[in-house]
Design a protein around this motif. Sequence first.
Motif: not given
Length: 425
Positions: A316-345
């Motif tokens: 939930d923290l990653l999804i919330e942070a994705l909206l406000t972070q700069p582009d490079d940080t967005k990429v790192a967050i998206m990679h993290a959500m993909t590695r979690l792979g829960t289906g919620r992201s």
Amino acid sequence: MSTISFIKYYFSLGAAYVKYLFAFLLYKFEDFPNEVKVAALMTSICILILFFVQISLFWMSFMEKRKRKLRERIEKKWGKGMEYLVSQEASELLNEAQIADIFELDKEDPNKPLLKNNREKNMFVQVFYLYFISKRSEMSRTENTHTMLHMFGIPDYLEKEVSLGSMKHKVDALGKMRTFKLPISPWVINKLLNSKYLRVQRLAMYSNIMSSSDSALDYFETDFFDENCCIKDEIELGFSLQRRRKMGLKLPNLARWAHIQNNEKAQCMFVRLMRRFNEIEYCGQLKDLYNQTKKKKLIEEISRTWGYLHYVECEDLLIEALLTQPDDTKVAIMHAMTRLGTGRSIDALLDGFKNTTNPHVRYEALRCIYNYGPQGKALFNDLEQNASESDKKYFTFFHNPITLEKIRLDKEQAYHPSVETVFNG
């Protein structure tokens, strides 16, 4: 006392000759102009300096020759034994009698010490150290090395150097003890931690990692470390933690150290090491740091660590942070959500693709969707079928056999040394 008297005699004799020379020059040039007197004085001083330089060079050459002869003698006498001991052939556990036979110690006079003085012990250590690190891919048993070193009296010599030697000798001896994996007395370590030399403090703390709890490692809580940490600290700490883990000791709480630091580099270092050593039990302690910090590099490292360690409570923290972070940080967050792979992201990844004009971010969002299991593959196919002409270029990477090899995301960054070396074995 005879040696001191000998030195004092020749020193007095030299001083007398110098005084006589200056007195002679003073008398010889007494009636000459001041310019000539100054020139004569400077010439005399230059001659004296050249004389002392020649003496110094002669003395250095003599000491170097003496050292070279000692090295050659030790290598000729015990070099083959050292080379055998650090090879794979000596992988079995050897007792003192077997090691004595390898080094041909039975031929030595039992009443004479193997190494007469500290100079010979120092040279023996240097020679063996070179054999030891040059054969790091063929390491023998540590027990054999320790047995041999004890037979030659090396551990006591090195510990005395660490405790009582000069700063240079302390650093050199401490480094060799760590390389040979010799135990270091906690009393000596505690003494070094109070040294006025910061380099000695740093080496002492890395040695302390092998035997102390995380609460005792206060070096990492100092202002000095916070201000001066560098990539060498990360490498040293990685090797030390690997050794500690291999010995079966509990690893310190790296998330706690990340909280203590003010320096972004130091914080990122500890967060990276958390995923290297699989410290998922401390991931929850990074939540408040993630919410409070404005340092984008730290946010990226925490996101990566959560993703690699599969800490799903952070999603939930990653999804919330994705909206406000700069582009490079967005990429790192998206990679993290993909590695979690829960289906919620999946919806957040879709927003990452649609709600930006940055081509790099759009490509990485597609890459994450592609790697998001069957649900992501279905969404990816739907996006490709309905893509506009301007968006079709992003999908070409997924059909090119060359670029397709780079589409997949790695799943872990755990510390798995490919080769056991003298530093991490």
